[in-house]
Motif scaffolding. Structure first.
Motif, mmCIF file in Angstrom:
data_model
loop_
_atom_site.group_PDB
_atom_site.id
_atom_site.type_symbol
_atom_site.label_atom_id
_atom_site.label_comp_id
_atom_site.label_asym_id
_atom_site.label_seq_id
_atom_site.Cartn_x
_atom_site.Cartn_y
_atom_site.Cartn_z
ATOM 1 N N ALA A 54 0.831 -1.209 0.000
ATOM 2 C CA ALA A 54 0.000 0.000 0.000
ATOM 3 C C ALA A 54 0.868 1.264 0.000
ATOM 4 C CB ALA A 54 -0.926 -0.010 1.214
ATOM 5 N N VAL A 55 2.001 1.220 0.713
ATOM 6 C CA VAL A 55 2.918 2.368 0.696
ATOM 7 C C VAL A 55 3.471 2.576 -0.713
ATOM 8 C CG1 VAL A 55 5.119 3.231 1.568
ATOM 9 C CG2 VAL A 55 3.501 2.130 3.135
ATOM 10 N N TRP A 58 0.801 4.101 -2.759
ATOM 11 C CA TRP A 58 0.659 5.535 -2.500
ATOM 12 C C TRP A 58 1.637 6.337 -3.352
ATOM 13 C CZ3 TRP A 58 -2.760 8.031 0.879
ATOM 14 C CH2 TRP A 58 -2.525 9.385 1.097
ATOM 15 N N PHE A 66 0.563 6.415 -7.143
ATOM 16 C CA PHE A 66 -0.828 6.809 -7.371
ATOM 17 C C PHE A 66 -1.022 7.511 -8.706
ATOM 18 C CE2 PHE A 66 -3.956 10.236 -7.208
ATOM 19 C CZ PHE A 66 -5.119 9.499 -7.026
ATOM 20 N N TRP A 74 -3.566 6.237 -11.480
ATOM 21 C CA TRP A 74 -4.798 6.994 -11.692
ATOM 22 C C TRP A 74 -4.923 7.446 -13.153
ATOM 23 C CZ3 TRP A 74 -9.470 7.639 -10.650
ATOM 24 C CH2 TRP A 74 -10.166 8.806 -10.981
ATOM 25 N N PHE A 115 -8.523 12.491 -0.572
ATOM 26 C CA PHE A 115 -7.679 11.664 0.286
ATOM 27 C C PHE A 115 -8.131 10.216 0.255
ATOM 28 C CE2 PHE A 115 -7.235 9.635 4.458
ATOM 29 C CZ PHE A 115 -5.851 9.571 4.547
ATOM 30 N N LYS A 124 -7.232 8.458 -2.984
ATOM 31 C CA LYS A 124 -5.827 8.035 -3.030
ATOM 32 C C LYS A 124 -5.599 6.844 -2.119
ATOM 33 C CE LYS A 124 -1.189 10.045 -3.132
ATOM 34 N NZ LYS A 124 -0.413 11.303 -3.060
ATOM 35 N N LEU A 125 -6.246 6.831 -0.955
ATOM 36 C CA LEU A 125 -6.092 5.712 -0.027
ATOM 37 C C LEU A 125 -6.695 4.434 -0.613
ATOM 38 C CD1 LEU A 125 -5.200 4.811 2.805
ATOM 39 C CD2 LEU A 125 -7.483 5.442 3.622
ATOM 40 N N SER A 181 -4.450 3.138 -3.370
ATOM 41 C CA SER A 181 -3.215 2.614 -2.778
ATOM 42 C C SER A 181 -3.438 1.236 -2.186
ATOM 43 C CB SER A 181 -2.706 3.576 -1.706
ATOM 44 O OG SER A 181 -2.427 4.850 -2.242
ATOM 45 N N CYS A 182 -4.593 1.025 -1.540
ATOM 46 C CA CYS A 182 -4.895 -0.291 -0.978
ATOM 47 C C CYS A 182 -5.084 -1.333 -2.075
ATOM 48 C CB CYS A 182 -6.145 -0.204 -0.100
ATOM 49 S SG CYS A 182 -5.906 0.719 1.437
#
Length: 287
Positions: free
Chosen positions: A38-39, A42, A45, A49, A81, A84-85, A88-89
Motif C-alpha cells: 500500500a505504501v 501511495w 498513485f 490513476w 484523500f 488516493k487511499l 493505494s490499498c
C-alpha cells in the motif's frame, strides 16, 4: 519446546493452539506485505490513476465543462484523500498477492493429499491468467459503455461525474469480468473431481448458456447491450472449451478398467496393499 507443524505428528496434525499460533504468524506476514504494498501504491498513485481514467479521457470531451481538459469532480473535502487511499490499498493488494497467497497455501497445504495439491496448482495456474484476461477485456470495454450512456445527455446538459462514481464503475467492471472468466474453470475442476459429468453438462447446456446471458445483463454495472455481449460471448466460448475438456476427461476415465467390475454385493473389493505402502513410504521420506 514448541513443535513445528511437520514435527507435531507424522500426518502433519498439531494441537489447536499451535494451529492458531501459526495462523496468527501467517496473518501478520500477509498484513505486513499488504502494508508495504500500500505504501508503494501511495507512491505510484499518479501513473495508476492516469491509467484508470484513460478510458474516460479517451471519449470526446463535449460533455464536460472544460472541453480542453478531462475533468472529474469530487464532492467533499476528504474525497481526494480517500480516493488516493483506496487506490493505494488496491495496488497494495495486487503487489502483495504473491506473499499472502503463499501464506494461505503454506497454512493449508500440509493438510492436503498430493493429488489435491496438484489440482490446486492447476487451478491457480489457470485462474490467474483468466482473471487478468477478463480485467483486460473489461478495461477495453469501459469506454464503450460510457460512450453509450453519455450519448443520451442533451446538448444543453453537462453531467457532473464524480471521481467516486467513475472509480466504482471501473472497479466493478474489472471485478465482474475477471471473476466471471473463472466460472468455466470451476466446471473443469468439478469434472476432474467427479462431481459434474459431461453428460450432465450437455443436458443443461441450453439453460446454462441462457443463464450466462442473463447474468451478464444483471452483473455489469452499465447493463448496456454492448457490455453485456462483451462479457457473455467470451464466457460462452470458455464454457464450451470447459465442456469439451470435461467430455475428453470422461472419455479418458471410461477407458480405465473398473476394479469393482464382476464383484458380488457381499464380496470384498480388491486392495492394492503394495501401492498403499509405497505411498506411505513416499510420504514419510518427504517429511
Amino acid at each position: 519446546m514448541k513443535l513445528s507443524r511437520h514435527d507435531a505428528a507424522p500426518d502433519g496434525r498439531m494441537p489447536l493452539m499451535d494451529h492458531l499460533r501459526e495462523l496468527r504468524n501467517r496473518l501478520i506476514k500477509a498484513i505486513l506485505a499488504f502494508v508495504v504494498g500500500a505504501v508503494v501504491g501511495w507512491l505510484l498513485f499518479d501513473p495508476v490513476w492516469d491509467f484508470l481514467k484513460q478510458p474516460y479521457c479517451s471519449l470526446p470531451q463535449s460533455h464536460v465543462i472544460d472541453k480542453d481538459q478531462c475533468s472529474l469532480f469530487v464532492n467533499g473535502i476528504f474525497s481526494s484523500f480517500f480516493l488516493k487511499l483506496k487506490i493505494s490499498c488496491i495496488i497494495g493488494a495486487v503487489i502483495s498477492a504473491p506473499v499472502w497467497l503463499y501464506q494461505m497455501w503454506a497454512f493449508v497445504a500440509p493438510g492436503l493429499y498430493s493429488r489435491e495439491r496438484r489440482w490446486t496448482y492447476v487451478f491457480l495456474g489457470a485462474a490467474v491468467p483468466l482473471f487478468f484476461v477478463g480485467t483486460a477485456l473489461a478495461y477495453v470495454t469501459v469506454d464503450k459503455g460510457l460512450a453509450i450512456f453519455l450519448g443520451f445527455v442533451a446538448d444543453d446538459v453537462k453531467p457532473l461525474i464524480t471521481v467516486d462514481s467513475y472509480l466504482g464503475y471501473v472497479l466493478t467492471m474489472l471485478l465482474v469480468f475477471g471473476l466471471t472468466f473463472e466460472l468455466p474453470l470451476f466446471v473443469v475442476v468439478l469434472n476432474l473431481a467427479g462431481v459434474l459429468s459431461s453428460k450432465r453438462i450437455r443436458r443443461f447446456q441450453r439453460m446454462i448458456l441462457f443463464g450466462i446471458f442473463v447474468f451478464s445483463a444483471v452483473a455489469t454495472p452499465s447493463a448496456d447491450p454492448f457490455t453485456m455481449l462483451a462479457l457473455a460471448l467470451p464466457t460462452v466460448l470458455l464454457f464450451e472449451i470447459a465442456a469439451l475438456l470435461a467430455f475428453l476427461n470422461d472419455r479418458r476415465r471410461a477407458r480405465r478398467p473398473d476394479p469393482y467390475e464382476g464383484l458380488a454385493d457381499d464380496e470384498a473389493s480388491p486392495l492394492d496393499l503394495d501401492a498403499i505402502d509405497a505411498e506411505l513410504e513416499k510420504g514419510d521420506a518427504a517429511r
